[in-house]
Each structure stands twice: as structure tokens, then as C-alpha cells.
Design an enzyme around this catalytic site. Structure first.
Site, PDB file in Angstrom:
ATOM      1  N   GLN A  91      17.050  26.806  83.946  1.00  9.79           N
ATOM      2  CA  GLN A  91      16.934  26.055  82.680  1.00  9.79           C
ATOM      3  C   GLN A  91      15.607  26.020  82.152  1.00  9.79           C
ATOM      4  O   GLN A  91      15.243  25.925  81.134  1.00  9.79           O
ATOM      5  CB  GLN A  91      17.536  24.620  83.131  1.00  9.79           C
ATOM      6  CG  GLN A  91      18.828  24.606  83.313  1.00  9.79           C
ATOM      7  CD  GLN A  91      19.814  24.853  82.022  1.00  9.79           C
ATOM      8  OE1 GLN A  91      19.338  24.908  80.999  1.00  9.79           O
ATOM      9  NE2 GLN A  91      21.065  25.085  82.486  1.00  9.79           N
ATOM     10  N   GLY A 111      22.467  33.760  87.059  1.00 12.19           N
ATOM     11  CA  GLY A 111      21.757  32.814  87.885  1.00 12.19           C
ATOM     12  C   GLY A 111      22.475  32.435  89.242  1.00 12.19           C
ATOM     13  O   GLY A 111      21.821  32.165  90.018  1.00 12.19           O
ATOM     14  N   THR A 112      23.803  32.239  89.192  1.00 13.97           N
ATOM     15  CA  THR A 112      24.612  32.049  90.430  1.00 13.97           C
ATOM     16  C   THR A 112      24.350  33.034  91.497  1.00 13.97           C
ATOM     17  O   THR A 112      24.122  32.828  92.543  1.00 13.97           O
ATOM     18  CB  THR A 112      26.025  32.184  89.952  1.00 13.97           C
ATOM     19  OG1 THR A 112      26.217  30.997  89.074  1.00 13.97           O
ATOM     20  CG2 THR A 112      27.039  31.789  91.096  1.00 13.97           C
ATOM     21  N   CYS A 169      32.099  20.977  85.831  1.00 14.24           N
ATOM     22  CA  CYS A 169      32.318  22.414  86.667  1.00 14.24           C
ATOM     23  C   CYS A 169      33.139  23.349  85.693  1.00 14.24           C
ATOM     24  O   CYS A 169      33.616  22.930  84.768  1.00 14.24           O
ATOM     25  CB  CYS A 169      33.124  22.190  87.859  1.00 14.24           C
ATOM     26  SG  CYS A 169      34.819  21.610  87.984  1.00 14.24           S
ATOM     27  N   ASN A 205      19.351  20.914  85.138  1.00  9.75           N
ATOM     28  CA  ASN A 205      20.474  21.187  83.975  1.00  9.75           C
ATOM     29  C   ASN A 205      20.926  19.984  83.213  1.00  9.75           C
ATOM     30  O   ASN A 205      21.235  20.068  82.118  1.00  9.75           O
ATOM     31  CB  ASN A 205      21.517  22.334  84.424  1.00  9.75           C
ATOM     32  CG  ASN A 205      22.207  21.819  85.824  1.00  9.75           C
ATOM     33  OD1 ASN A 205      21.338  21.548  86.941  1.00  9.75           O
ATOM     34  ND2 ASN A 205      23.254  21.566  85.701  1.00  9.75           N
ATOM     35  N   SER A 241      18.214  33.164  84.504  1.00 12.65           N
ATOM     36  CA  SER A 241      19.605  33.520  83.597  1.00 12.65           C
ATOM     37  C   SER A 241      19.335  34.058  82.081  1.00 12.65           C
ATOM     38  O   SER A 241      18.853  33.133  81.673  1.00 12.65           O
ATOM     39  CB  SER A 241      20.725  32.391  84.028  1.00 12.65           C
ATOM     40  OG  SER A 241      21.752  32.858  83.295  1.00 12.65           O
ATOM     41  N   THR A 297      25.565  50.087  89.985  1.00 19.80           N
ATOM     42  CA  THR A 297      24.744  50.711  88.628  1.00 19.80           C
ATOM     43  C   THR A 297      24.163  49.507  87.665  1.00 19.80           C
ATOM     44  O   THR A 297      25.319  48.410  87.465  1.00 19.80           O
ATOM     45  CB  THR A 297      25.693  51.633  87.935  1.00 19.80           C
ATOM     46  OG1 THR A 297      26.074  52.650  88.735  1.00 19.80           O
ATOM     47  CG2 THR A 297      25.138  52.080  86.647  1.00 19.80           C
TER      48      THR A 297
HETATM   49  N1  PLP Z   1      21.390  26.971  88.001  1.00 16.67           N
HETATM   50  C1  PLP Z   1      21.206  26.127  86.889  1.00 16.67           C
HETATM   51  C2  PLP Z   1      20.366  25.212  87.088  1.00 16.67           C
HETATM   52  C3  PLP Z   1      21.977  26.571  85.774  1.00 16.67           C
HETATM   53  O1  PLP Z   1      22.157  25.294  84.886  1.00 16.67           O
HETATM   54  C4  PLP Z   1      23.129  27.397  85.939  1.00 16.67           C
HETATM   55  C5  PLP Z   1      24.117  27.376  84.630  1.00 16.67           C
HETATM   56  O2  PLP Z   1      24.513  26.527  83.997  1.00 16.67           O
HETATM   57  C6  PLP Z   1      23.185  28.113  86.912  1.00 16.67           C
HETATM   58  C7  PLP Z   1      22.090  28.347  87.807  1.00 16.67           C
HETATM   59  C8  PLP Z   1      23.990  29.503  86.892  1.00 16.67           C
HETATM   60  O3  PLP Z   1      23.574  30.345  86.231  1.00 16.67           O
HETATM   61  P1  PLP Z   1      24.739  31.573  85.634  1.00 16.67           P
HETATM   62  O4  PLP Z   1      25.671  30.760  84.395  1.00 16.67           O
HETATM   63  O5  PLP Z   1      23.818  32.533  84.929  1.00 16.67           O
HETATM   64  O6  PLP Z   1      25.421  31.942  86.770  1.00 16.67           O
END
Ligand code: PLP
Length: 376
Positions: free
Chosen positions: A168, A71-72, A313, A140, A188, A226
């Protein structure tokens, strides 16, 4: 010793056994999805099957799915790659949005954590610059669900693009990306019972993104490297299973509601954030004013119950939650909120164990406060 109780699904969900099995099987395959020979084509087929599964989860078409490392990365890619130089972000976004959109302007939220639509309109009317609006589908920490369709309408009426972090929300509530109309959506795998380190940015066919990671032309040129095939196979299966998991979601909601009603009855001064608006069914954000979130998390852990502080964090350090502060909570409340989140393995005994440990701490704290007041 009893088994520990896991109530931190929003941090990461346990991998589903069928997902683990599919991943092990995928690991035994040789073949780069970009190779043209038969083993390469076999790997490519697996990749494309997973793309279909992930697309189906959010009502998108497979060609819209760009696999990422989570997700990041999806949030980073959306913000850096979509094009607009002006970025508006809601005040309650995840750090992986806030940290990338450093010069972004903030769209405030109300006391329930909902984006102030009039402020969004005002900000959009201020400038003709190409703009990207970033508003998450569901938060989240609180689980609060944003009025995404209305946000998209306002943004599109002003010519802006919309990125929605649905990390989420996906798998916990139904999402039809085409109907909602967002231009970019982050997902994610590990929030769905899939592996960590895999995710996707789903990009509407009207938007072209420029890649952050350059090299080979994988992912239709949007993300070089890849592909992580075993991870992606696991993500695909987790997405598919989530689509038929309505009984699990109903169970999570029943457990969450039971926990909240029993907790408020025993501790009427506790605060539950976001419970007056539409929320994810599995999430509860509870403040016990006077006791820092970190202390609560540690006391619960000692009692064998795992939850998160409202805002932890990655270093594990707890600070006052920017989400709750944006909702108008004072520092005491914002620093004393924990998040309890249920999922596919949760059972009624988990609620009993949580309440027993949490109320024990609550009562000890209240009696020591009363003793101090009497002594003074
Ligand atoms: N966005 C939200 C709302 C999240 O809760 C999180 C992870 O807790 C992320 C992004 C980041 O996702 P990832 O852990 O797959 O990098």
C-alpha cells in the site's frame, strides 16, 4: 444517470491509460525472455527495463527485484523462503502475511495502530532462534505508517531479518529500501495503476531466498515460470509514473482531508482511525458506530459511490476488522468501519457525492434511533 464514483483505490487503482497502451504493445511481441534468439533478447530487454523501473520506485537495485504474481505471492515467498523458523508479525498485517505465518508470534500495536517497539524488543530478547520480523510499511485499512527504520534497527541489533509489506505504501509515499534497511519488501502493481496479478519481492543482496515455485531458473532461480511480460511491462511503467505523481498525491490528500473535516463537523460521533499519527495521504478509515460496515457499503453503492468495508476478505464477506480490534476498538466500532481511498482520477465532486450519501444514511439512522427512544 451519473457516472459511479470510485473511492476504493486501496483495493485496486484504475489502470493508467499509458500502462494499458504499453501492455497492448507488449502483448504483440513474440519471444520468451529466456530465449537466446533476437526476439527472446527483445523480450528480455523489456523485462529488464521493467525491473529497473520497479527498483527505482523503492530505491533498490534491479538485481534485487523478483517478479511474482502479486503482493500475496511476494508475502508468501518472503515468509516461506527467507529461512528463519521463528516469525514475529505485527497484529495489523494483511491476511496474506497472517495466513502464511500460522505459528507466528504477534507483536501488538497501540491505539494508533503503531507497533509496540518495547514488545518487539522483549520478543526478540526471548530467544536466540533465527527470526524474521514482518511489519508492513503502511496499513491497507487505516493507512497508518509504521516507524520502519526504528523497527529495522531493533531487529538487526538482535540479529533478526525484516520483511516489510509495502504493497500500500509504494507509490503513495517515498521509499528508499536501502536507507530504511529492510531485508525483504513486497510490492503489488495494481495498487499503482498497473495491472492486477503482478508484483515483486525485493530482496536485499545480503539475503538468499529459496523458491516456492520450482522449475526453470527464471528470476535468478527465485521464482520459476515464464515471466508475465505484458503484466510486468505495465507494472514497470506504473512504477515509473508513480515516481513523478506528487501532484496526484497532494490532490488525494487534499480531498481526503476535506472529506474528514466536513464529515466530523456533520457527524461528530463518527470515528476516524489513525488520524493522530503519520498516515498514507489517500486513506480514511471511518466508523459510524451502530451501522454495520456492510450496510454502509451497500447503501453507498446504491447511491453510486464505491468504497470498501474496513475488512472485507476476498469472498466479499465483511467481518469485524482485526486491524481495528488490535487497536483496541470494540466490536461495534470495528464492525462499522469503512475505508475510503483516493487516487489518480479522484476529483472534488467525489467528496461531495460520498458525503451526501453517507450523511443521508447517518441522519436516517440517527432519526430512527431517536424515534425508537421516544417511543420507549
Ligand atoms: N498486502 C497488502 C497490505 C494489501 O493491501 C494487499 C492487497 O490488498 C496485498 C498485500 C495483496 O496484494 P495482491 O492483491 O497483489 O495479491
Amino acid at each position: 444517470m451519473t457516472d459511479p464514483i470510485y473511492l476504493d483505490y486501496n483495493a485496486t487503482a484504475p489502470v493508467r491509460p499509458a500502462v494499458a497502451e504499453a501492455m497492448v504493445e507488449a502483448l504483440s511481441l513474440t519471444g520468451n525472455p529466456s530465449s537466446v534468439h533476437q526476439w527472446g533478447r527483445q523480450a528480455h530487454r523489456r523485462l529488464e527495463d521493467a525491473r529497473e523501473q520497479v527498483a527505482a520506485l523503492v530505491g533498490a537495485s534491479p538485481a534485487m527485484v523478483v517478479f511474482t504474481s502479486g503482493g500475496t505471492e511476494a508475502n508468501n515467498l518472503a515468509i516461506q523462503g527467507a529461512g528463519p523458523s521463528r516469525i514475529l508479525v505485527s497484529a495489523v498485517e494483511h491476511d496474506s502475511v497472517l495466513a502464511v505465518a500460522e505459528n507466528a508470534e504477534t507483536i501488538p500495536v497501540d491505539e494508533n495502530g503503531l507497533v509496540e517497539l518495547d514488545e518487539l524488543k522483549r520478543l526478540l530478547e526471548e530467544s536466540d532462534e533465527p527470526t524474521l520480523v514482518c511489519v508492513m510499511y503502511a496499513n491497507n485499512e487505516t493507512g497508518v505508517i509504521q516507524p520502519v527504520e526504528e523497527i529495522v534497527k531493533i531487529a538487526h541489533d538482535h540479529g533478526a531479518l525484516v520483511h516489510c509489506d509495502a504493497v500500500q505504501a509504494s507509490g503513495k509515499t517515498e521509499i528508499y529500501m536501502r536507507r530504511v534497511g529492510v531485508d525483504l519488501m513486497s510490492l503489488s502493481s495494481h495498487k499503482l495503476g498497473g495491472p492486477q496479478g503482478v508484483g515483486a519481492l525485493v530482496v536485499s543482496d545480503t539475503v538468499t531466498i529459496s523458491p516456492m515455485i520450482r522449475g526453470g531458473g527464471q528470476e535468478r532461480g527465485s521464482r520459476a515460470g515464464t515471466e508475465n511480460l505484458p503484466g510486468i511491462v505495465g507494472f514497470g511503467l506504473a512504477a515509473e509514473i508513480s515516481m513523478t505523481a506528487s501532484a496526484e498525491i497532494a490532490n488525494a490528500q487534499a480531498l481526503r482531508d476535506d472529506l474528514e473535516s466536513r464529515l466530523i463537523e456533520a457527524a461528530p460521533d463518527a470515528v476516524i482511525y489513525g488520524n493522530e499519527v503519520s498516515r498514507l495521504p489517500n486513506t480514511s478509515c471511518i466508523a459510524m458506530p451502530g451501522i454495520e460496515a456492510e450496510t454502509q457499503v451497500m447503501a453507498l453503492d446504491l447511491a453510486g459511490v464505491m468504497v470498501s468495508a474496513g475488512s472485507a476478505c476476498s469472498s466479499g464477506k465483511v467481518r469485524a476488522s482485526h486491524v481495528l480490534t488490535a487497536m483496541g476498538a470494540d466490536d461495534d466500532a470495528a464492525g462499522s468501519a469503512i475505508r475510503v481511498s483516493f487516487g489518480w482520477q479522484s476529483v472534488a465532486e467525489d467528496v461531495d457525492a460520498f458525503l451526501s450519501a453517507w450523511l443521508d444514511l447517518y441522519q436516517r439512522h440517527r432519526s430512527s434511533n431517536n424515534a425508537q427512544a421516544t417511543a420507549a
